[in-house]
Design a protein around this motif. Structure first.
Motif, PDB file in Angstrom:
ATOM      1  N   LYS A 275       0.819  -1.212   0.000  1.00 20.57           N
ATOM      2  CA  LYS A 275       0.000   0.000   0.000  1.00 20.57           C
ATOM      3  C   LYS A 275       0.855   1.265   0.000  1.00 20.57           C
ATOM      4  N   TYR A 276       2.013   1.184   0.614  1.00 18.70           N
ATOM      5  CA  TYR A 276       2.879   2.363   0.707  1.00 18.70           C
ATOM      6  C   TYR A 276       4.279   1.906   1.104  1.00 18.70           C
ATOM      7  N   LEU A 277       5.238   2.797   0.920  1.00 14.31           N
ATOM      8  CA  LEU A 277       6.605   2.567   1.359  1.00 14.31           C
ATOM      9  C   LEU A 277       6.805   3.206   2.719  1.00 14.31           C
ATOM     10  N   ASP A 278       7.560   2.553   3.559  1.00 19.21           N
ATOM     11  CA  ASP A 278       7.850   3.113   4.877  1.00 19.21           C
ATOM     12  C   ASP A 278       8.887   4.227   4.771  1.00 19.21           C
ATOM     13  N   PRO A 279       8.896   5.153   5.740  1.00 14.16           N
ATOM     14  CA  PRO A 279       9.872   6.242   5.719  1.00 14.16           C
ATOM     15  C   PRO A 279      11.300   5.720   5.615  1.00 14.16           C
ATOM     16  N   GLY A 280      12.103   6.413   4.821  1.00 21.33           N
ATOM     17  CA  GLY A 280      13.499   6.045   4.654  1.00 21.33           C
ATOM     18  C   GLY A 280      13.751   4.956   3.635  1.00 21.33           C
ATOM     19  N   THR A 281      12.703   4.503   2.928  1.00 25.61           N
ATOM     20  CA  THR A 281      12.864   3.443   1.931  1.00 25.61           C
ATOM     21  C   THR A 281      13.404   4.015   0.623  1.00 25.61           C
ATOM     22  N   PRO A 282      14.551   3.552   0.153  1.00 18.33           N
ATOM     23  CA  PRO A 282      15.085   4.056  -1.124  1.00 18.33           C
ATOM     24  C   PRO A 282      14.480   3.343  -2.320  1.00 18.33           C
ATOM     25  N   ILE A 283      14.378   4.066  -3.412  1.00 16.00           N
ATOM     26  CA  ILE A 283      13.938   3.539  -4.707  1.00 16.00           C
ATOM     27  C   ILE A 283      15.148   3.588  -5.636  1.00 16.00           C
ATOM     28  N   TYR A 284      15.405   2.473  -6.335  1.00 15.33           N
ATOM     29  CA  TYR A 284      16.609   2.373  -7.158  1.00 15.33           C
ATOM     30  C   TYR A 284      16.266   2.364  -8.650  1.00 15.33           C
ATOM     31  N   PRO A 285      17.247   2.652  -9.514  1.00 14.95           N
ATOM     32  CA  PRO A 285      16.974   2.713 -10.960  1.00 14.95           C
ATOM     33  C   PRO A 285      16.375   1.437 -11.521  1.00 14.95           C
ATOM     34  N   GLU A 286      16.746   0.290 -10.967  1.00 13.84           N
ATOM     35  CA  GLU A 286      16.221  -0.976 -11.456  1.00 13.84           C
ATOM     36  C   GLU A 286      14.701  -1.044 -11.353  1.00 13.84           C
ATOM     37  N   GLU A 287      14.157  -0.371 -10.332  1.00 11.46           N
ATOM     38  CA  GLU A 287      12.702  -0.357 -10.175  1.00 11.46           C
ATOM     39  C   GLU A 287      12.047   0.563 -11.205  1.00 11.46           C
ATOM     40  N   LEU A 288      12.716   1.623 -11.569  1.00 11.26           N
ATOM     41  CA  LEU A 288      12.196   2.494 -12.620  1.00 11.26           C
ATOM     42  C   LEU A 288      12.178   1.745 -13.952  1.00 11.26           C
ATOM     43  N   ASP A 289      13.221   0.971 -14.208  1.00  9.73           N
ATOM     44  CA  ASP A 289      13.246   0.124 -15.406  1.00  9.73           C
ATOM     45  C   ASP A 289      12.118  -0.910 -15.364  1.00  9.73           C
ATOM     46  N   ALA A 290      11.927  -1.508 -14.191  1.00  8.91           N
ATOM     47  CA  ALA A 290      10.899  -2.544 -14.045  1.00  8.91           C
ATOM     48  C   ALA A 290       9.508  -1.972 -14.277  1.00  8.91           C
ATOM     49  N   TRP A 291       9.284  -0.726 -13.868  1.00  6.81           N
ATOM     50  CA  TRP A 291       7.976  -0.100 -14.088  1.00  6.81           C
ATOM     51  C   TRP A 291       7.749   0.147 -15.579  1.00  6.81           C
ATOM     52  N   GLU A 292       8.760   0.609 -16.284  1.00  7.57           N
ATOM     53  CA  GLU A 292       8.623   0.785 -17.734  1.00  7.57           C
ATOM     54  C   GLU A 292       8.273  -0.543 -18.398  1.00  7.57           C
ATOM     55  N   LYS A 293       8.955  -1.593 -17.989  1.00  9.82           N
ATOM     56  CA  LYS A 293       8.707  -2.902 -18.591  1.00  9.82           C
ATOM     57  C   LYS A 293       7.296  -3.383 -18.278  1.00  9.82           C
ATOM     58  N   ARG A 294       6.848  -3.174 -17.055  1.00  9.02           N
ATOM     59  CA  ARG A 294       5.519  -3.636 -16.650  1.00  9.02           C
ATOM     60  C   ARG A 294       4.409  -2.899 -17.385  1.00  9.02           C
ATOM     61  N   THR A 295       4.554  -1.588 -17.551  1.00  7.94           N
ATOM     62  CA  THR A 295       3.489  -0.774 -18.139  1.00  7.94           C
ATOM     63  C   THR A 295       3.602  -0.650 -19.654  1.00  7.94           C
ATOM     64  N   GLY A 296       4.774  -0.975 -20.197  1.00  5.72           N
ATOM     65  CA  GLY A 296       4.983  -0.797 -21.624  1.00  5.72           C
ATOM     66  C   GLY A 296       5.271   0.637 -22.015  1.00  5.72           C
TER      67      GLY A 296
END
Length: 219
Positions: free
Chosen positions: A71-92
């Motif tokens: 539902k949400y990320l906890d405070p202090g949770t980092p987001i990395y470039p690999e996840e941005l790539d994964a979102w592009e792949k998931r959504t097209g």
């Protein structure tokens, strides 16, 4: 009926747009202008009124809680470039030049569920500094977030907001802070569409370091 409103919009509470004159590094602003260009009478260079004609382009929501199945990320949770790539792949979708990218951490969903917290003490989820290269390669027009874009604490010694520093100061990319992305997230999930028209216009404050505003996503 009349009103008078005054607001200190920089910070962690209200949706605002940062001007390129908002941040200094080693005495300089974007394009090498001296911090002395900003004084009591406002900014002589890089003021928010440079964007007075507004923003009208493609917006893309990158919904990291949706990607992670939470539902949400906890405070202090980092987001990395690999996840941005994964979102592009998931959504097209492919983030390209001129896009405004919004990063959802679920900050406001967490606040609704567990209550308010001191972001300065407990931190905020957000982009790790390593994401700056990804943003540069995509040549984005603007960056937005439901928090401060940066993960807090940053994990980078001596630099509290490296994403702010690298976008505003090095890339000349404006930032939307503290956007409420909850309705947008629900609509995007329902329609299975994470791209939309984004429109916004800062207040035309000559010399202003930023502006409160209300970005609108239209499908």
């Amino acid at each position: 009926a009349r009103d008078r409103c005054g607001v200190a919009y920089h910070g962690l509470a209200r949706t605002d747009m940062d001007g390129l004159c908002h941040l200094f590094h080693r005495g300089k602003m974007y394009n090498g202008f001296s911090r002395n260009e900003v004084g009591r009478d406002g900014a002589n260079k890089l003021s928010i009124d440079n964007i007075k004609t507004g923003i009208f382009t493609r917006g893309i929501l990158i919904d990291i809680p949706e990607l992670r199945g939470v539902k949400y990320l906890d405070p202090g949770t980092p987001i990395y470039p690999e996840e941005l790539d994964a979102w592009e792949k998931r959504t097209g979708l492919k983030v390209t030049a001129g896009d405004v990218v919004f990063i959802r951490t679920g900050r406001w969903a967490r606040r609704d569920e567990v209550g308010a917290w001191d972001a300065n003490e407990e931190g905020l989820a957000g982009l790790h500094a390593s994401c700056a290269k990804w943003l540069k390669e995509r040549d984005i027009a603007m960056l937005g977030s439901d928090a401060a874009s940066d993960v807090i604490p940053s994990g980078i010694e001596g630099v509290t907001h490296p994403i702010h520093l690298l976008t505003l100061h090095a890339m000349g990319v404006h930032i939307f802070d503290n956007c409420d992305l909850e309705d947008l997230s629900k609509t995007a999930a329902r329609l299975k569409r994470w791209e939309f028209l984004i429109t916004a216009a800062p207040i035309r404050v000559k010399g202003g370091t930023g502006s409160p505003l209300n970005p609108i996503a239209t499908y």
